[in-house]
Design a protein around this motif. Structure first.
Motif, PDB file in Angstrom:
ATOM      1  N   VAL A   1       8.715   1.379   9.751  1.00 32.63           N
ATOM      2  CA  VAL A   1       8.337   2.776   9.595  1.00 32.63           C
ATOM      3  C   VAL A   1       8.308   3.187   8.127  1.00 32.63           C
ATOM      4  CG1 VAL A   1       8.897   5.154  10.266  1.00 32.63           C
ATOM      5  CG2 VAL A   1       9.411   3.266  11.839  1.00 32.63           C
ATOM      6  N   ALA A   2       7.191   3.784   7.710  1.00 36.67           N
ATOM      7  CA  ALA A   2       7.061   4.349   6.367  1.00 36.67           C
ATOM      8  C   ALA A   2       7.377   5.836   6.468  1.00 36.67           C
ATOM      9  CB  ALA A   2       5.652   4.142   5.840  1.00 36.67           C
ATOM     10  N   LYS A   3       8.215   6.302   5.558  1.00 34.51           N
ATOM     11  CA  LYS A   3       8.631   7.706   5.571  1.00 34.51           C
ATOM     12  C   LYS A   3       8.396   8.342   4.216  1.00 34.51           C
ATOM     13  CE  LYS A   3      12.177   7.413   9.134  1.00 34.51           C
ATOM     14  NZ  LYS A   3      13.495   7.920   9.505  1.00 34.51           N
TER      15      LYS A   3
ATOM     16  N   PRO B   1       3.987   8.330  -3.730  1.00 34.73           N
ATOM     17  CA  PRO B   1       5.268   8.842  -4.226  1.00 34.73           C
ATOM     18  C   PRO B   1       6.238   9.236  -3.105  1.00 34.73           C
ATOM     19  CG  PRO B   1       3.417   9.970  -5.289  1.00 34.73           C
ATOM     20  CD  PRO B   1       2.850   9.138  -4.181  1.00 34.73           C
ATOM     21  N   GLY B   2       7.514   8.927  -3.339  1.00 37.94           N
ATOM     22  CA  GLY B   2       8.581   9.392  -2.450  1.00 37.94           C
ATOM     23  C   GLY B   2       8.680   8.670  -1.120  1.00 37.94           C
ATOM     24  N   THR B   3       8.126   7.465  -1.029  1.00 36.63           N
ATOM     25  CA  THR B   3       8.140   6.765   0.248  1.00 36.63           C
ATOM     26  C   THR B   3       9.330   5.818   0.366  1.00 36.63           C
ATOM     27  OG1 THR B   3       6.647   5.059  -0.617  1.00 36.63           O
ATOM     28  CG2 THR B   3       5.648   6.889   0.587  1.00 36.63           C
ATOM     29  N   THR B   4       9.777   5.646   1.602  1.00 34.38           N
ATOM     30  CA  THR B   4      10.847   4.713   1.936  1.00 34.38           C
ATOM     31  C   THR B   4      10.465   4.009   3.230  1.00 34.38           C
ATOM     32  OG1 THR B   4      12.059   6.411   3.163  1.00 34.38           O
ATOM     33  CG2 THR B   4      12.674   6.099   0.843  1.00 34.38           C
ATOM     34  N   PHE B   5      11.217   2.963   3.548  1.00 33.59           N
ATOM     35  CA  PHE B   5      10.967   2.205   4.776  1.00 33.59           C
ATOM     36  C   PHE B   5      12.246   2.102   5.591  1.00 33.59           C
ATOM     37  CE2 PHE B   5       8.040   0.520   1.587  1.00 33.59           C
ATOM     38  CZ  PHE B   5       6.833   0.614   2.256  1.00 33.59           C
TER      39      PHE B   5
ATOM     40  N   PHE C   1       0.835  -1.205   0.000  1.00 31.49           N
ATOM     41  CA  PHE C   1       0.000   0.000   0.000  1.00 31.49           C
ATOM     42  C   PHE C   1       0.869   1.254   0.000  1.00 31.49           C
ATOM     43  CE2 PHE C   1      -2.304   3.371   2.199  1.00 31.49           C
ATOM     44  CZ  PHE C   1      -3.447   3.436   1.423  1.00 31.49           C
ATOM     45  N   VAL C   2       1.862   1.299   0.883  1.00 33.42           N
ATOM     46  CA  VAL C   2       2.704   2.487   1.018  1.00 33.42           C
ATOM     47  C   VAL C   2       3.526   2.741  -0.241  1.00 33.42           C
ATOM     48  CG1 VAL C   2       4.677   3.440   2.289  1.00 33.42           C
ATOM     49  CG2 VAL C   2       2.759   2.438   3.541  1.00 33.42           C
ATOM     50  N   LYS C   3       3.992   1.682  -0.895  1.00 39.22           N
ATOM     51  CA  LYS C   3       4.825   1.839  -2.099  1.00 39.22           C
ATOM     52  C   LYS C   3       4.091   2.563  -3.221  1.00 39.22           C
ATOM     53  CE  LYS C   3       7.878  -2.093  -1.366  1.00 39.22           C
ATOM     54  NZ  LYS C   3       8.212  -3.453  -1.772  1.00 39.22           N
ATOM     55  N   LYS C   4       2.765   2.595  -3.173  1.00 37.73           N
ATOM     56  CA  LYS C   4       1.985   3.295  -4.199  1.00 37.73           C
ATOM     57  C   LYS C   4       2.049   4.817  -4.018  1.00 37.73           C
ATOM     58  CE  LYS C   4      -1.342  -0.478  -4.559  1.00 37.73           C
ATOM     59  NZ  LYS C   4      -2.718  -0.874  -4.269  1.00 37.73           N
TER      60      LYS C   4
END
Length: 120
Positions: free
Chosen positions: A29-31, A17-21, A12-15
């Protein structure tokens, strides 16, 4: 789909933009732009997100949702996997958290990360 599993949380988070873990604070943690916007507990029993002041008051009145330890002053909530929210509602609050945190990034960084926010 259960956002309370690492696999679905990451998908879900990878969808967005600009996210990292990163794994820290006994959480996954999603950033966005190096700022945390969602945490999945290592036990996969809780998700922590930032929310508006109004949502904070409403959510913390529900069973299974409380102030997030160490984050509550900044209007973060901890949503337990047994909380009375649907997966769509949890997803909504994760997206809203992403938007709130991304809005605090510089316009230049948002542009570099490909982030467009509603009303911006």
């Amino acid at each position: 789909m259960s956002l309370f599993t690492k696999k679905d949380f990451d998908a879900f988070v990878k969808k967005l933009p600009g996210t990292t873990f990163v794994d820290q604070w006994d959480s996954h943690v999603a950033k966005v732009g190096d700022k945390a916007f969602a945490l999945l507990g290592d036990d996969e029993a809780r998700i922590v997100v930032k929310c508006s002041e109004e949502s904070f008051e409403i959510l913390t009145a529900l069973e299974g949702i409380g102030q997030a330890p160490y984050f509550a002053k900044r209007k973060w909530v901890q949503i337990g996997s047994g909380a009375p929210l649907s997966q769509d509602e949890v997803a909504h609050y994760m997206i809203r958290s992403y938007e709130l945190v991304a809005a605090g990034l510089t316009k230049k960084l948002r542009t570099e990360l490909g982030i467009t926010l509603p009303g911006k």
